[in-house]
Scaffold this motif. Structure first.
Motif, PDB file in Angstrom:
ATOM      1  N   SER A 132      35.112  36.505  44.733  1.00 17.04           N
ATOM      2  CA  SER A 132      35.633  37.643  45.490  1.00 17.04           C
ATOM      3  C   SER A 132      36.087  38.729  44.522  1.00 17.04           C
ATOM      4  CB  SER A 132      36.811  37.199  46.363  1.00 17.04           C
ATOM      5  OG  SER A 132      36.386  36.277  47.345  1.00 17.04           O
ATOM      6  N   TYR A 133      35.989  39.981  44.942  1.00 21.33           N
ATOM      7  CA  TYR A 133      36.418  41.087  44.091  1.00 21.33           C
ATOM      8  C   TYR A 133      37.919  41.024  43.825  1.00 21.33           C
ATOM      9  CZ  TYR A 133      31.906  43.286  45.089  1.00 21.33           C
ATOM     10  OH  TYR A 133      30.566  43.550  45.198  1.00 21.33           O
ATOM     11  N   SER A 134      38.274  41.412  42.621  1.00 19.33           N
ATOM     12  CA  SER A 134      39.681  41.579  42.257  1.00 19.33           C
ATOM     13  C   SER A 134      39.974  43.072  42.246  1.00 19.33           C
ATOM     14  CB  SER A 134      39.950  40.969  40.881  1.00 19.33           C
ATOM     15  OG  SER A 134      41.277  41.206  40.482  1.00 19.33           O
ATOM     16  N   LEU A 135      40.719  43.537  43.245  1.00 17.64           N
ATOM     17  CA  LEU A 135      40.994  44.957  43.389  1.00 17.64           C
ATOM     18  C   LEU A 135      42.487  45.161  43.617  1.00 17.64           C
ATOM     19  CD1 LEU A 135      38.027  45.864  45.756  1.00 17.64           C
ATOM     20  CD2 LEU A 135      38.246  46.520  43.358  1.00 17.64           C
ATOM     21  N   SER A 153      35.985  46.585  40.599  1.00 15.80           N
ATOM     22  CA  SER A 153      36.518  45.283  40.216  1.00 15.80           C
ATOM     23  C   SER A 153      36.459  45.090  38.709  1.00 15.80           C
ATOM     24  CB  SER A 153      35.733  44.176  40.930  1.00 15.80           C
ATOM     25  OG  SER A 153      36.230  42.905  40.611  1.00 15.80           O
ATOM     26  N   VAL A 154      35.346  45.504  38.099  1.00 18.91           N
ATOM     27  CA  VAL A 154      35.212  45.392  36.641  1.00 18.91           C
ATOM     28  C   VAL A 154      36.241  46.281  35.937  1.00 18.91           C
ATOM     29  CG1 VAL A 154      33.706  45.897  34.677  1.00 18.91           C
ATOM     30  CG2 VAL A 154      32.792  44.722  36.698  1.00 18.91           C
ATOM     31  N   ALA A 155      36.346  47.526  36.391  1.00 11.76           N
ATOM     32  CA  ALA A 155      37.275  48.463  35.745  1.00 11.76           C
ATOM     33  C   ALA A 155      38.717  47.994  35.881  1.00 11.76           C
ATOM     34  CB  ALA A 155      37.109  49.855  36.365  1.00 11.76           C
ATOM     35  N   TYR A 156      39.055  47.496  37.049  1.00 12.56           N
ATOM     36  CA  TYR A 156      40.420  47.016  37.278  1.00 12.56           C
ATOM     37  C   TYR A 156      40.740  45.836  36.361  1.00 12.56           C
ATOM     38  CZ  TYR A 156      44.469  45.148  39.802  1.00 12.56           C
ATOM     39  OH  TYR A 156      45.711  44.677  40.142  1.00 12.56           O
ATOM     40  N   GLY A 157      39.756  44.946  36.193  1.00 13.29           N
ATOM     41  CA  GLY A 157      39.970  43.803  35.317  1.00 13.29           C
ATOM     42  C   GLY A 157      40.128  44.202  33.866  1.00 13.29           C
ATOM     43  N   LEU A 158      39.434  45.259  33.429  1.00  7.35           N
ATOM     44  CA  LEU A 158      39.502  45.696  32.031  1.00  7.35           C
ATOM     45  C   LEU A 158      40.719  46.572  31.752  1.00  7.35           C
ATOM     46  CD1 LEU A 158      35.745  46.623  31.429  1.00  7.35           C
ATOM     47  CD2 LEU A 158      36.958  44.633  30.526  1.00  7.35           C
ATOM     48  N   MET A 159      41.095  47.390  32.719  1.00  5.83           N
ATOM     49  CA  MET A 159      42.092  48.421  32.469  1.00  5.83           C
ATOM     50  C   MET A 159      43.500  48.040  32.917  1.00  5.83           C
ATOM     51  SD  MET A 159      39.586  51.452  33.872  1.00  5.83           S
ATOM     52  CE  MET A 159      40.776  52.772  33.756  1.00  5.83           C
ATOM     53  N   GLY A 160      43.620  47.136  33.851  1.00  6.96           N
ATOM     54  CA  GLY A 160      44.932  46.822  34.395  1.00  6.96           C
ATOM     55  C   GLY A 160      45.330  47.827  35.465  1.00  6.96           C
ATOM     56  N   ALA A 161      46.384  47.488  36.186  1.00  7.41           N
ATOM     57  CA  ALA A 161      46.749  48.273  37.361  1.00  7.41           C
ATOM     58  C   ALA A 161      47.169  49.700  37.009  1.00  7.41           C
ATOM     59  CB  ALA A 161      47.866  47.574  38.129  1.00  7.41           C
ATOM     60  N   ASP A 162      48.005  49.875  35.981  1.00  6.86           N
ATOM     61  CA  ASP A 162      48.534  51.204  35.683  1.00  6.86           C
ATOM     62  C   ASP A 162      47.430  52.163  35.255  1.00  6.86           C
ATOM     63  OD1 ASP A 162      51.066  50.386  36.311  1.00  6.86           O
ATOM     64  OD2 ASP A 162      51.660  49.987  34.227  1.00  6.86           O
ATOM     65  N   VAL A 163      46.614  51.738  34.293  1.00  9.75           N
ATOM     66  CA  VAL A 163      45.552  52.622  33.798  1.00  9.75           C
ATOM     67  C   VAL A 163      44.515  52.865  34.889  1.00  9.75           C
ATOM     68  CG1 VAL A 163      43.765  52.911  32.048  1.00  9.75           C
ATOM     69  CG2 VAL A 163      45.935  51.811  31.454  1.00  9.75           C
TER      70      VAL A 163
END
Length: 369
Positions: A132-135, A153-163
Protein backbone atom coordinates in the motif's frame (compact mmCIF):
# COMPACT_ATOMS: atom_id res chain seq x y z
CA UNK A 1 -17.45 -0.63 -2.33
CA UNK A 2 -17.05 -1.28 -6.06
CA UNK A 3 -20.00 -2.94 -7.73
CA UNK A 4 -18.90 -6.29 -9.11
CA UNK A 5 -22.06 -6.99 -11.06
CA UNK A 6 -21.50 -7.78 -14.74
CA UNK A 7 -24.66 -7.21 -16.81
CA UNK A 8 -24.69 -8.97 -20.18
CA UNK A 9 -27.25 -9.26 -22.98
CA UNK A 10 -27.65 -12.84 -24.21
CA UNK A 11 -29.23 -13.40 -27.63
CA UNK A 12 -30.58 -16.55 -29.25
CA UNK A 13 -28.39 -17.26 -32.27
CA UNK A 14 -31.28 -18.17 -34.56
CA UNK A 15 -34.03 -15.90 -33.19
CA UNK A 16 -33.04 -12.30 -32.44
CA UNK A 17 -36.35 -11.76 -30.59
CA UNK A 18 -35.30 -14.26 -27.92
CA UNK A 19 -32.90 -12.80 -25.42
CA UNK A 20 -32.49 -10.64 -22.37
CA UNK A 21 -30.18 -9.00 -19.85
CA UNK A 22 -28.68 -11.09 -17.07
CA UNK A 23 -26.71 -9.73 -14.13
CA UNK A 24 -23.75 -11.90 -13.18
CA UNK A 25 -22.68 -13.60 -11.01
CA UNK A 26 -25.44 -16.14 -10.58
CA UNK A 27 -25.35 -19.73 -9.43
CA UNK A 28 -24.99 -22.17 -12.36
CA UNK A 29 -28.53 -23.49 -11.85
CA UNK A 30 -29.97 -20.03 -12.41
CA UNK A 31 -27.80 -19.45 -15.47
CA UNK A 32 -29.07 -22.71 -16.97
CA UNK A 33 -32.68 -21.76 -16.23
CA UNK A 34 -32.21 -18.31 -17.80
CA UNK A 35 -30.66 -19.79 -20.94
CA UNK A 36 -33.55 -22.22 -21.36
CA UNK A 37 -36.41 -19.98 -20.34
CA UNK A 38 -35.36 -16.55 -21.65
CA UNK A 39 -32.80 -17.16 -24.39
CA UNK A 40 -34.36 -20.44 -25.53
CA UNK A 41 -31.18 -22.53 -25.80
CA UNK A 42 -29.81 -25.51 -23.94
CA UNK A 43 -26.51 -27.35 -23.55
CA UNK A 44 -24.40 -24.19 -23.79
CA UNK A 45 -24.74 -23.46 -27.52
CA UNK A 46 -26.76 -21.44 -30.00
CA UNK A 47 -26.43 -17.99 -28.41
CA UNK A 48 -24.21 -14.92 -28.37
CA UNK A 49 -23.14 -12.44 -25.70
CA UNK A 50 -24.38 -9.46 -27.71
CA UNK A 51 -23.56 -6.63 -25.32
CA UNK A 52 -22.46 -5.81 -21.80
CA UNK A 53 -22.55 -2.81 -19.49
CA UNK A 54 -19.12 -1.40 -18.61
CA UNK A 55 -17.99 -1.93 -15.06
CA UNK A 56 -15.08 -3.21 -13.00
CA UNK A 57 -14.58 -6.31 -15.15
CA UNK A 58 -14.60 -4.27 -18.34
CA UNK A 59 -12.05 -1.88 -16.85
CA UNK A 60 -9.76 -4.79 -15.99
CA UNK A 61 -10.10 -6.99 -19.08
CA UNK A 62 -11.06 -4.42 -21.72
CA UNK A 63 -14.16 -3.84 -23.81
CA UNK A 64 -14.27 -7.15 -25.70
CA UNK A 65 -16.13 -9.27 -23.14
CA UNK A 66 -18.70 -10.23 -25.78
CA UNK A 67 -16.09 -12.59 -27.25
CA UNK A 68 -16.32 -14.96 -24.29
CA UNK A 69 -18.91 -17.53 -23.27
CA UNK A 70 -21.39 -16.55 -20.59
CA UNK A 71 -20.32 -19.56 -18.51
CA UNK A 72 -16.71 -18.32 -18.44
CA UNK A 73 -17.84 -14.79 -17.58
CA UNK A 74 -20.05 -16.14 -14.80
CA UNK A 75 -17.27 -18.34 -13.41
CA UNK A 76 -14.96 -15.31 -13.39
CA UNK A 77 -17.56 -13.17 -11.60
CA UNK A 78 -18.22 -15.89 -9.02
CA UNK A 79 -14.50 -16.42 -8.37
CA UNK A 80 -13.79 -12.71 -7.90
CA UNK A 81 -16.83 -12.23 -5.65
CA UNK A 82 -15.77 -15.21 -3.53
CA UNK A 83 -12.15 -14.01 -3.31
CA UNK A 84 -13.28 -10.55 -2.22
CA UNK A 85 -15.65 -12.01 0.38
CA UNK A 86 -12.79 -14.06 1.81
CA UNK A 87 -10.53 -11.00 1.92
CA UNK A 88 -13.17 -8.87 3.64
CA UNK A 89 -13.71 -11.65 6.19
CA UNK A 90 -9.96 -11.41 6.93
CA UNK A 91 -10.24 -7.69 7.57
CA UNK A 92 -9.09 -6.43 4.17
CA UNK A 93 -10.94 -3.47 2.68
CA UNK A 94 -12.94 -4.74 -0.29
CA UNK A 95 -12.01 -1.84 -2.59
CA UNK A 96 -8.31 -2.23 -1.76
CA UNK A 97 -8.56 -5.94 -2.56
CA UNK A 98 -10.12 -5.22 -5.95
CA UNK A 99 -7.43 -2.63 -6.69
CA UNK A 100 -4.76 -5.19 -5.81
CA UNK A 101 -6.42 -7.73 -8.12
CA UNK A 102 -6.77 -5.25 -11.00
CA UNK A 103 -3.16 -4.10 -10.58
CA UNK A 104 -1.96 -7.70 -10.44
CA UNK A 105 -3.90 -8.50 -13.63
CA UNK A 106 -2.25 -5.54 -15.35
CA UNK A 107 1.20 -6.58 -14.16
CA UNK A 108 0.72 -10.07 -15.61
CA UNK A 109 -1.05 -8.89 -18.76
CA UNK A 110 -4.19 -10.95 -18.10
CA UNK A 111 -7.01 -10.52 -20.63
CA UNK A 112 -9.07 -13.73 -20.35
CA UNK A 113 -11.91 -14.43 -17.90
CA UNK A 114 -10.37 -17.67 -16.66
CA UNK A 115 -7.06 -15.88 -16.08
CA UNK A 116 -8.65 -13.24 -13.87
CA UNK A 117 -10.57 -15.97 -12.05
CA UNK A 118 -7.35 -17.91 -11.50
CA UNK A 119 -5.61 -14.79 -10.14
CA UNK A 120 -8.51 -14.27 -7.73
CA UNK A 121 -8.14 -17.86 -6.56
CA UNK A 122 -4.42 -17.21 -5.93
CA UNK A 123 -4.91 -13.80 -4.31
CA UNK A 124 -2.95 -14.89 -1.23
CA UNK A 125 0.15 -15.18 -3.41
CA UNK A 126 -0.53 -11.80 -4.99
CA UNK A 127 -0.85 -10.19 -1.56
CA UNK A 128 2.82 -10.96 -0.92
CA UNK A 129 3.75 -8.75 -3.90
CA UNK A 130 1.42 -5.88 -2.91
CA UNK A 131 2.40 -2.74 -0.99
CA UNK A 132 0.00 0.00 0.00
CA UNK A 133 1.16 3.56 -0.64
CA UNK A 134 2.80 5.45 2.19
CA UNK A 135 1.41 8.98 2.00
CA UNK A 136 1.12 11.82 4.53
CA UNK A 137 -2.16 12.24 6.33
CA UNK A 138 -2.65 15.60 4.59
CA UNK A 139 -2.47 14.03 1.13
CA UNK A 140 -5.64 14.30 -0.90
CA UNK A 141 -5.51 11.88 -3.80
CA UNK A 142 -8.47 13.37 -5.69
CA UNK A 143 -8.17 12.31 -9.32
CA UNK A 144 -4.49 11.42 -9.04
CA UNK A 145 -3.23 8.84 -11.51
CA UNK A 146 -1.38 5.71 -10.34
CA UNK A 147 1.87 7.29 -11.56
CA UNK A 148 1.24 10.39 -9.42
CA UNK A 149 0.37 8.29 -6.39
CA UNK A 150 3.47 6.15 -6.74
CA UNK A 151 5.62 9.27 -7.27
CA UNK A 152 4.17 10.88 -4.16
CA UNK A 153 4.78 7.71 -2.15
CA UNK A 154 8.41 7.55 -3.30
CA UNK A 155 9.02 11.24 -2.63
CA UNK A 156 7.42 11.07 0.79
CA UNK A 157 9.58 8.10 1.72
CA UNK A 158 12.77 9.87 0.61
CA UNK A 159 12.05 13.37 1.87
CA UNK A 160 10.07 12.91 5.06
CA UNK A 161 6.94 14.75 6.07
CA UNK A 162 8.36 18.26 6.56
CA UNK A 163 10.31 18.50 3.31
CA UNK A 164 7.57 16.75 1.34
CA UNK A 165 4.95 19.22 2.55
CA UNK A 166 7.16 22.13 1.46
CA UNK A 167 8.36 20.89 -1.93
CA UNK A 168 5.91 18.35 -3.31
CA UNK A 169 3.70 21.03 -4.88
CA UNK A 170 6.48 22.00 -7.28
CA UNK A 171 7.47 18.44 -8.24
CA UNK A 172 6.32 16.53 -11.30
CA UNK A 173 5.05 13.56 -9.31
CA UNK A 174 3.59 11.88 -12.39
CA UNK A 175 6.95 11.81 -14.17
CA UNK A 176 8.71 10.76 -10.99
CA UNK A 177 6.27 7.92 -10.45
CA UNK A 178 6.49 6.75 -14.06
CA UNK A 179 10.30 6.71 -14.00
CA UNK A 180 10.62 5.17 -10.56
CA UNK A 181 8.05 2.42 -11.24
CA UNK A 182 9.95 1.44 -14.38
CA UNK A 183 13.25 1.40 -12.50
CA UNK A 184 11.84 -0.54 -9.56
CA UNK A 185 9.83 -2.94 -11.68
CA UNK A 186 6.43 -2.23 -10.18
CA UNK A 187 2.91 -1.77 -11.49
CA UNK A 188 1.12 1.09 -9.77
CA UNK A 189 -2.56 1.01 -8.83
CA UNK A 190 -5.04 3.31 -7.13
CA UNK A 191 -4.15 2.40 -3.54
CA UNK A 192 -0.84 0.54 -3.81
CA UNK A 193 1.52 -1.22 -6.18
CA UNK A 194 2.53 -4.73 -7.23
CA UNK A 195 6.20 -5.63 -7.57
CA UNK A 196 7.48 -7.73 -10.44
CA UNK A 197 7.00 -11.42 -9.68
CA UNK A 198 6.82 -14.85 -11.18
CA UNK A 199 3.44 -15.16 -12.91
CA UNK A 200 0.74 -16.58 -10.64
CA UNK A 201 -1.41 -17.49 -13.64
CA UNK A 202 0.05 -19.87 -16.22
CA UNK A 203 -0.26 -18.85 -19.84
CA UNK A 204 -2.29 -20.93 -22.29
CA UNK A 205 -5.29 -23.16 -21.74
CA UNK A 206 -6.13 -24.65 -18.37
CA UNK A 207 -5.53 -28.34 -17.88
CA UNK A 208 -8.32 -30.49 -16.47
CA UNK A 209 -6.95 -30.38 -12.93
CA UNK A 210 -6.65 -26.59 -12.90
CA UNK A 211 -10.10 -26.23 -14.45
CA UNK A 212 -11.65 -28.41 -11.76
CA UNK A 213 -9.84 -26.51 -9.00
CA UNK A 214 -11.03 -23.18 -10.39
CA UNK A 215 -14.65 -24.31 -10.57
CA UNK A 216 -14.44 -25.66 -7.02
CA UNK A 217 -13.18 -22.26 -5.85
CA UNK A 218 -15.84 -20.33 -7.81
CA UNK A 219 -18.52 -22.58 -6.34
CA UNK A 220 -17.66 -21.16 -2.94
CA UNK A 221 -19.69 -18.10 -3.90
CA UNK A 222 -23.43 -18.38 -3.51
CA UNK A 223 -25.96 -15.63 -2.87
CA UNK A 224 -27.09 -15.25 0.75
CA UNK A 225 -30.30 -17.23 0.32
CA UNK A 226 -31.89 -20.60 0.76
CA UNK A 227 -31.10 -23.45 -1.63
CA UNK A 228 -31.67 -22.09 -5.11
CA UNK A 229 -34.80 -22.94 -7.10
CA UNK A 230 -34.98 -21.77 -10.73
CA UNK A 231 -37.97 -19.55 -11.55
CA UNK A 232 -40.51 -20.59 -14.18
CA UNK A 233 -43.52 -18.34 -14.75
CA UNK A 234 -45.63 -21.47 -15.32
CA UNK A 235 -45.26 -22.16 -11.60
CA UNK A 236 -47.36 -19.09 -10.72
CA UNK A 237 -50.09 -19.62 -13.35
CA UNK A 238 -53.35 -20.95 -11.91
CA UNK A 239 -56.24 -22.78 -13.53
CA UNK A 240 -58.18 -20.50 -15.88
CA UNK A 241 -55.13 -18.29 -16.51
CA UNK A 242 -52.48 -17.95 -19.17
CA UNK A 243 -49.36 -15.87 -19.86
CA UNK A 244 -49.28 -12.61 -21.84
CA UNK A 245 -46.11 -11.63 -23.70
CA UNK A 246 -45.27 -7.95 -24.07
CA UNK A 247 -42.48 -5.63 -25.19
CA UNK A 248 -41.64 -2.08 -24.12
CA UNK A 249 -41.12 1.05 -26.17
CA UNK A 250 -37.51 2.09 -26.57
CA UNK A 251 -36.28 -1.33 -25.46
CA UNK A 252 -35.39 -2.54 -28.94
CA UNK A 253 -31.78 -2.85 -29.98
CA UNK A 254 -29.84 -4.08 -32.97
CA UNK A 255 -30.25 -7.57 -31.57
CA UNK A 256 -33.99 -7.44 -30.96
CA UNK A 257 -36.30 -6.43 -28.14
CA UNK A 258 -36.69 -8.44 -24.93
CA UNK A 259 -40.07 -10.09 -24.50
CA UNK A 260 -41.55 -9.94 -21.01
CA UNK A 261 -44.41 -11.83 -19.38
CA UNK A 262 -47.25 -11.42 -16.93
CA UNK A 263 -50.18 -13.63 -15.88
CA UNK A 264 -53.70 -12.89 -17.19
CA UNK A 265 -57.06 -14.66 -17.25
CA UNK A 266 -57.84 -16.91 -20.20
CA UNK A 267 -59.46 -14.86 -22.96
CA UNK A 268 -58.00 -11.60 -21.64
CA UNK A 269 -58.38 -8.73 -24.12
CA UNK A 270 -56.23 -5.65 -23.49
CA UNK A 271 -57.89 -3.68 -26.27
CA UNK A 272 -56.11 -0.53 -27.39
CA UNK A 273 -55.46 0.82 -23.89
CA UNK A 274 -52.65 -1.34 -22.58
CA UNK A 275 -52.48 0.65 -19.35
CA UNK A 276 -56.11 0.21 -18.43
CA UNK A 277 -57.04 -0.97 -14.97
CA UNK A 278 -57.10 -4.63 -15.96
CA UNK A 279 -53.57 -4.62 -17.43
CA UNK A 280 -52.14 -2.74 -14.46
CA UNK A 281 -53.84 -5.15 -12.08
CA UNK A 282 -52.40 -8.12 -13.97
CA UNK A 283 -48.90 -6.62 -13.84
CA UNK A 284 -49.11 -5.86 -10.12
CA UNK A 285 -50.59 -9.26 -9.32
CA UNK A 286 -47.79 -10.98 -11.26
CA UNK A 287 -45.18 -8.87 -9.46
CA UNK A 288 -46.57 -9.90 -6.07
CA UNK A 289 -46.67 -13.57 -7.11
CA UNK A 290 -43.02 -13.43 -8.18
CA UNK A 291 -42.06 -11.85 -4.85
CA UNK A 292 -43.82 -14.67 -3.01
CA UNK A 293 -42.23 -17.33 -5.24
CA UNK A 294 -38.72 -15.90 -4.69
CA UNK A 295 -39.00 -15.63 -0.91
CA UNK A 296 -35.65 -16.68 0.57
CA UNK A 297 -33.89 -16.79 -2.81
CA UNK A 298 -32.33 -13.32 -2.59
CA UNK A 299 -32.95 -12.58 -6.26
CA UNK A 300 -36.41 -11.02 -6.45
CA UNK A 301 -35.15 -7.80 -8.09
CA UNK A 302 -33.25 -9.69 -10.79
CA UNK A 303 -36.04 -12.17 -11.54
CA UNK A 304 -38.69 -9.43 -11.65
CA UNK A 305 -36.55 -7.43 -14.07
CA UNK A 306 -35.86 -10.42 -16.30
CA UNK A 307 -39.46 -11.67 -16.38
CA UNK A 308 -41.38 -8.38 -16.36
CA UNK A 309 -38.89 -5.68 -17.37
CA UNK A 310 -39.62 -3.69 -14.21
CA UNK A 311 -37.21 -1.41 -12.37
CA UNK A 312 -37.20 0.08 -8.89
CA UNK A 313 -38.57 3.62 -8.78
CA UNK A 314 -35.98 6.41 -8.97
CA UNK A 315 -36.62 10.09 -8.12
CA UNK A 316 -35.96 11.27 -11.68
CA UNK A 317 -38.96 9.23 -12.78
CA UNK A 318 -41.17 11.96 -11.29
CA UNK A 319 -40.47 13.79 -14.55
CA UNK A 320 -43.64 13.56 -16.65
CA UNK A 321 -41.54 13.13 -19.79
CA UNK A 322 -39.80 10.04 -18.47
CA UNK A 323 -42.64 7.78 -19.61
CA UNK A 324 -42.46 5.30 -16.75
CA UNK A 325 -45.59 3.56 -15.48
CA UNK A 326 -45.94 3.17 -11.71
CA UNK A 327 -46.70 -0.28 -10.31
CA UNK A 328 -47.00 -1.75 -6.83
CA UNK A 329 -44.15 -2.51 -4.38
CA UNK A 330 -42.12 0.54 -5.44
CA UNK A 331 -41.53 -0.70 -9.01
CA UNK A 332 -42.23 0.81 -12.42
CA UNK A 333 -42.23 -0.19 -16.04
CA UNK A 334 -39.51 2.11 -17.44
CA UNK A 335 -41.56 2.87 -20.59
CA UNK A 336 -45.00 2.23 -22.12
CA UNK A 337 -45.78 -1.11 -23.74
CA UNK A 338 -45.16 -1.53 -27.45
CA UNK A 339 -47.02 -4.86 -27.78
CA UNK A 340 -49.17 -7.05 -25.57
CA UNK A 341 -50.39 -10.48 -26.64
CA UNK A 342 -51.96 -13.10 -24.35
CA UNK A 343 -51.11 -16.66 -25.28
CA UNK A 344 -53.98 -18.95 -26.27
CA UNK A 345 -55.73 -20.65 -23.38
CA UNK A 346 -54.24 -23.97 -22.39
CA UNK A 347 -55.76 -27.02 -24.06
CA UNK A 348 -57.44 -29.62 -21.92
CA UNK A 349 -54.68 -31.53 -20.22
CA UNK A 350 -54.56 -35.31 -19.72
CA UNK A 351 -55.00 -36.46 -16.16
CA UNK A 352 -51.97 -35.54 -14.08
CA UNK A 353 -50.55 -33.07 -16.62
CA UNK A 354 -50.00 -29.38 -15.93
CA UNK A 355 -52.29 -27.45 -18.31
CA UNK A 356 -50.09 -24.35 -18.17
CA UNK A 357 -47.30 -26.24 -19.89
CA UNK A 358 -49.50 -26.88 -22.94
CA UNK A 359 -50.02 -23.18 -23.70
CA UNK A 360 -48.54 -21.74 -26.87
CA UNK A 361 -45.03 -20.45 -26.11
CA UNK A 362 -44.78 -18.08 -29.06
CA UNK A 363 -43.32 -14.59 -28.45
CA UNK A 364 -45.34 -11.43 -28.72
CA UNK A 365 -45.28 -10.03 -32.25
CA UNK A 366 -48.24 -7.71 -32.77
CA UNK A 367 -47.95 -3.95 -32.45
CA UNK A 368 -50.68 -2.13 -30.58
CA UNK A 369 -52.26 0.83 -32.27
Amino acid sequence: MDDLSLRVYLENGSDAMRGGWLELPVVPERLDAFMRGVVGVDDGGGYAVADHEPGWFGDVLGSGLEAFSVSSLNQMARAVEHARDLAVADGVDGDVFLDMLATGAESEGLRMPHELAMLAMRADGLAGEWTSYSLPGSWRAGNSTPDELYGASVAYGLMGADVFSRLSYCMDLKALGRDESANAGVTAGASGYVTDHEPLVPSGRLDDESRAALEAFASGWRPPSAEYRPFDIADIVCEGETVADYTLEGDGTNWGAPVYQCVVDDGFDAGSDVFGVDVLSALEDTLRRIRSARAGMGDFDEVAREVMGVEQFRPEMYDDDYGSVALDLGYVLPSPMASFEPRPAAASAPDGADPTLLADDSAASSRLV
